[in-house]
Design an enzyme around this catalytic site. Structure first.
Site, PDB file in Angstrom:
ATOM      1  N   GLY A  44       0.147 -42.032  35.895  1.00 55.32           N
ATOM      2  CA  GLY A  44      -0.011 -43.124  34.940  1.00 55.32           C
ATOM      3  C   GLY A  44      -0.629 -42.671  33.617  1.00 55.32           C
TER       4      GLY A  44
ATOM      5  N   GLU B 273       2.190 -41.384  31.651  1.00 56.69           N
ATOM      6  CA  GLU B 273       3.004 -42.544  31.275  1.00 56.69           C
ATOM      7  C   GLU B 273       2.347 -43.312  30.121  1.00 56.69           C
ATOM      8  OE1 GLU B 273       3.206 -43.726  35.594  1.00 56.69           O
ATOM      9  OE2 GLU B 273       5.261 -44.163  35.033  1.00 56.69           O
TER      10      GLU B 273
ATOM     11  N   ALA C 134      -2.984 -43.445  37.776  1.00 56.93           N
ATOM     12  CA  ALA C 134      -3.405 -44.727  38.336  1.00 56.93           C
ATOM     13  C   ALA C 134      -4.470 -44.424  39.385  1.00 56.93           C
ATOM     14  CB  ALA C 134      -2.211 -45.422  38.978  1.00 56.93           C
TER      15      ALA C 134
ATOM     16  N   GLU D 190       3.638 -38.075  41.281  1.00 60.74           N
ATOM     17  CA  GLU D 190       3.789 -39.186  42.235  1.00 60.74           C
ATOM     18  C   GLU D 190       4.585 -38.826  43.484  1.00 60.74           C
ATOM     19  OE1 GLU D 190       3.979 -39.516  38.955  1.00 60.74           O
ATOM     20  OE2 GLU D 190       3.092 -41.418  38.295  1.00 60.74           O
TER      21      GLU D 190
HETATM   22  N1  CO8 Z   1      -7.437 -41.998  41.126  1.00 53.46           N
HETATM   23  C1  CO8 Z   1      -8.674 -42.203  41.585  1.00 53.46           C
HETATM   24  N2  CO8 Z   1      -9.676 -41.295  41.473  1.00 53.46           N
HETATM   25  C2  CO8 Z   1      -9.381 -40.144  40.845  1.00 53.46           C
HETATM   26  C3  CO8 Z   1      -8.101 -39.861  40.324  1.00 53.46           C
HETATM   27  C4  CO8 Z   1      -7.092 -40.866  40.482  1.00 53.46           C
HETATM   28  N3  CO8 Z   1      -5.857 -40.717  39.994  1.00 53.46           N
HETATM   29  N4  CO8 Z   1      -8.121 -38.632  39.780  1.00 53.46           N
HETATM   30  C5  CO8 Z   1      -9.370 -38.153  39.939  1.00 53.46           C
HETATM   31  N5  CO8 Z   1     -10.142 -39.070  40.595  1.00 53.46           N
HETATM   32  C6  CO8 Z   1     -11.558 -38.950  40.954  1.00 53.46           C
HETATM   33  C7  CO8 Z   1     -11.754 -38.051  42.165  1.00 53.46           C
HETATM   34  O1  CO8 Z   1     -11.524 -38.770  43.357  1.00 53.46           O
HETATM   35  C8  CO8 Z   1     -13.195 -37.649  41.980  1.00 53.46           C
HETATM   36  O2  CO8 Z   1     -14.027 -38.705  42.368  1.00 53.46           O
HETATM   37  P1  CO8 Z   1     -15.346 -38.417  43.288  1.00 53.46           P
HETATM   38  O3  CO8 Z   1     -16.193 -37.517  42.430  1.00 53.46           O
HETATM   39  O4  CO8 Z   1     -15.937 -39.765  43.518  1.00 53.46           O
HETATM   40  O5  CO8 Z   1     -14.839 -37.717  44.522  1.00 53.46           O
HETATM   41  C9  CO8 Z   1     -13.324 -37.520  40.447  1.00 53.46           C
HETATM   42  O6  CO8 Z   1     -12.266 -38.305  39.907  1.00 53.46           O
HETATM   43  C10 CO8 Z   1     -13.182 -36.100  39.942  1.00 53.46           C
HETATM   44  O7  CO8 Z   1     -11.960 -35.589  40.418  1.00 53.46           O
HETATM   45  P2  CO8 Z   1     -11.839 -34.203  41.228  1.00 53.46           P
HETATM   46  O8  CO8 Z   1     -13.103 -33.892  41.938  1.00 53.46           O
HETATM   47  O9  CO8 Z   1     -10.580 -34.267  42.044  1.00 53.46           O
HETATM   48  O10 CO8 Z   1     -11.671 -33.175  40.017  1.00 53.46           O
HETATM   49  P3  CO8 Z   1     -10.949 -31.748  40.061  1.00 53.46           P
HETATM   50  O11 CO8 Z   1     -11.294 -31.094  38.773  1.00 53.46           O
HETATM   51  O12 CO8 Z   1     -11.256 -31.043  41.323  1.00 53.46           O
HETATM   52  O13 CO8 Z   1      -9.383 -32.079  40.070  1.00 53.46           O
HETATM   53  C11 CO8 Z   1      -7.394 -33.239  39.372  1.00 53.46           C
HETATM   54  C12 CO8 Z   1      -8.777 -32.708  38.959  1.00 53.46           C
HETATM   55  C13 CO8 Z   1      -6.450 -32.043  39.658  1.00 53.46           C
HETATM   56  C14 CO8 Z   1      -6.835 -34.036  38.192  1.00 53.46           C
HETATM   57  C15 CO8 Z   1      -7.513 -34.112  40.651  1.00 53.46           C
HETATM   58  O14 CO8 Z   1      -8.537 -35.075  40.428  1.00 53.46           O
HETATM   59  C16 CO8 Z   1      -6.258 -34.875  40.981  1.00 53.46           C
HETATM   60  O15 CO8 Z   1      -5.319 -34.291  41.512  1.00 53.46           O
HETATM   61  N6  CO8 Z   1      -6.225 -36.205  40.698  1.00 53.46           N
HETATM   62  C17 CO8 Z   1      -5.123 -37.048  41.030  1.00 53.46           C
HETATM   63  C18 CO8 Z   1      -3.959 -36.825  40.091  1.00 53.46           C
HETATM   64  C19 CO8 Z   1      -2.775 -37.683  40.482  1.00 53.46           C
HETATM   65  O16 CO8 Z   1      -2.173 -37.520  41.524  1.00 53.46           O
HETATM   66  N7  CO8 Z   1      -2.418 -38.647  39.591  1.00 53.46           N
HETATM   67  C20 CO8 Z   1      -1.314 -39.531  39.825  1.00 53.46           C
HETATM   68  C21 CO8 Z   1      -1.771 -40.755  40.502  1.00 53.46           C
HETATM   69  S1  CO8 Z   1      -0.432 -41.796  40.970  1.00 53.46           S
HETATM   70  C22 CO8 Z   1      -0.015 -42.609  39.558  1.00 53.46           C
HETATM   71  O17 CO8 Z   1      -0.574 -42.375  38.516  1.00 53.46           O
HETATM   72  C23 CO8 Z   1       1.063 -43.620  39.690  1.00 53.46           C
HETATM   73  C24 CO8 Z   1       1.300 -44.402  38.396  1.00 53.46           C
HETATM   74  C25 CO8 Z   1       2.267 -45.527  38.622  1.00 53.46           C
HETATM   75  C26 CO8 Z   1       1.624 -46.660  39.392  1.00 53.46           C
HETATM   76  C27 CO8 Z   1       2.551 -47.773  39.585  1.00 53.46           C
HETATM   77  C28 CO8 Z   1       1.828 -49.004  40.208  1.00 53.46           C
HETATM   78  C29 CO8 Z   1       2.287 -49.421  41.566  1.00 53.46           C
END
Ligand code: CO8
Length: 256
Positions: free
Chosen positions: A112, A115, A67, A135
């Site tokens: 997400g 999921e 998400a 999460e």
């Molecule tokens: N949300 C928003 N932006 C994201 C997300 C995300 N989940 N993942 C990556 N991005 C963005 C980064 O911010 C970055 O943007 P920018 O270039 O503008 O800074 C771009 O994508 C590229 O990402 P990275 O530079 O971080 O790329 P890396 O190769 O260094 O890292 C990773 C890749 C390891 C995947 C890293 O991006 C990461 O850890 N992402 C987040 C993963 C995460 O925690 N996902 C779970 C999110 S919570 C969730 O999904 C809850 C679901 C249930 C919701 C229920 C509703 C209430």
């Protein structure tokens, strides 16, 4: 169909490829993606041209990295519950699709994203696929059905291990756990091959089989299976399929 965050294309065999297309944000699920996914699966449900769905993410790096964390950071108790329920409903509509839905997972399928892949009927991964529910590390829990679907797919103990640690699981381990059906070099080609095989079978039977299997986790499942079996016995497809076997020829299914 024309979308901002998705592409939607149907080939001559009736296989619709839906691609989440925000590669610069690793295809993270913001409101717009969720709304467009909801609309796309409504189209899938009503379109007679669409026989099966392949769902994937654009770019090499991610299926969906979760998400959109930016949107999550401002939620309160009420809006958090609403956003979770809305996502759950959309993912349920994907699971409820009576046409086979295969997720093709390249790279990250986190939060997400994992999921979403779990809401599809089957998952085919490339060796680069990484699954995880991170999460708890954000002070949250999975909110798009992950706490419910993962235990069904891999068992409660393994689901708890993934959800409580937030650890990432690579493609081969995900296959061993039953989280993905197969790990292959060309997952799009393999998914199309799988769907083509499925589509060569009786369409009403395929539809009823999906329904019956999704009742396998409750006691009514046997009754549902018998009802759906009985329903199939009234179809032209079942008459054609059984006659074709007895007459030693290939069946010509009409989907009726
Ligand atoms: N949300 C928003 N932006 C994201 C997300 C995300 N989940 N993942 C990556 N991005 C963005 C980064 O911010 C970055 O943007 P920018 O270039 O503008 O800074 C771009 O994508 C590229 O990402 P990275 O530079 O971080 O790329 P890396 O190769 O260094 O890292 C990773 C890749 C390891 C995947 C890293 O991006 C990461 O850890 N992402 C987040 C993963 C995460 O925690 N996902 C779970 C999110 S919570 C969730 O999904 C809850 C679901 C249930 C919701 C229920 C509703 C209430």
């Amino acid at each position: 169909m024309s979308y901002t965050t998705l592409t939607y294309e149907t080939d001559d065999n009736g296989i619709t490829t839906i691609t989440i297309n925000r590669p610069d944000k690793l295809n993270a699920l913001n409101k717009e993606v969720l709304n467009e996914l909801s609309d796309a699966f409504q189209q899938v449900a009503v379109s007679t041209d669409v026989k099966a769905v392949l769902l994937t993410g654009a770019g090499e790096k991610a299926f969906v990295a979760g998400a959109d964390i930016k949107e999550l950071s401002s939620l309160d108790e009420h809006t958090g519950r609403m956003v979770s329920q809305k996502g759950q409903q959309i993912f349920q509509s994907i699971e409820d699709t009576r046409k086979p839905v295969v997720a093709v997972v390249n790279g990250y399928a986190l939060g997400g994203g994992a999921e979403l892949a779990m809401a599809c009927h089957m998952r085919i991964a490339s060796a680069s696929a990484v699954f995880g529910l991170p999460e708890v590390g954000l002070g949250l829990i999975p909110g798009y059905g992950g706490t419910q679907r993962l235990p069904h797919i891999v068992g409660r103990a393994r689901a708890l291990e993934m959800i409580l640690t937030g650890k990432q699981v690579k493609a081969e381990e995900a296959r061993e756990m039953g989280l993905v059906n197969m790990v292959v070099e060309n997952p799009v080609d393999e998914a199309k091959k799988l769907l083509t095989t499925i589509l060569s079978n009786g369409p009403v039977a395929v539809r009823n089989a999906i329904r019956a299997v999704y009742h396998s986790d409750n006691k009514r499942g046997f009754q549902v299976e018998a009802d759906l079996f009985g329903n199939l016995c009234t179809t032209e497809d079942a008459k054609e399929g059984t006659s074709a076997f007895l007459e030693k020829r290939k069946p010509d299914f009409k989907g009726k």
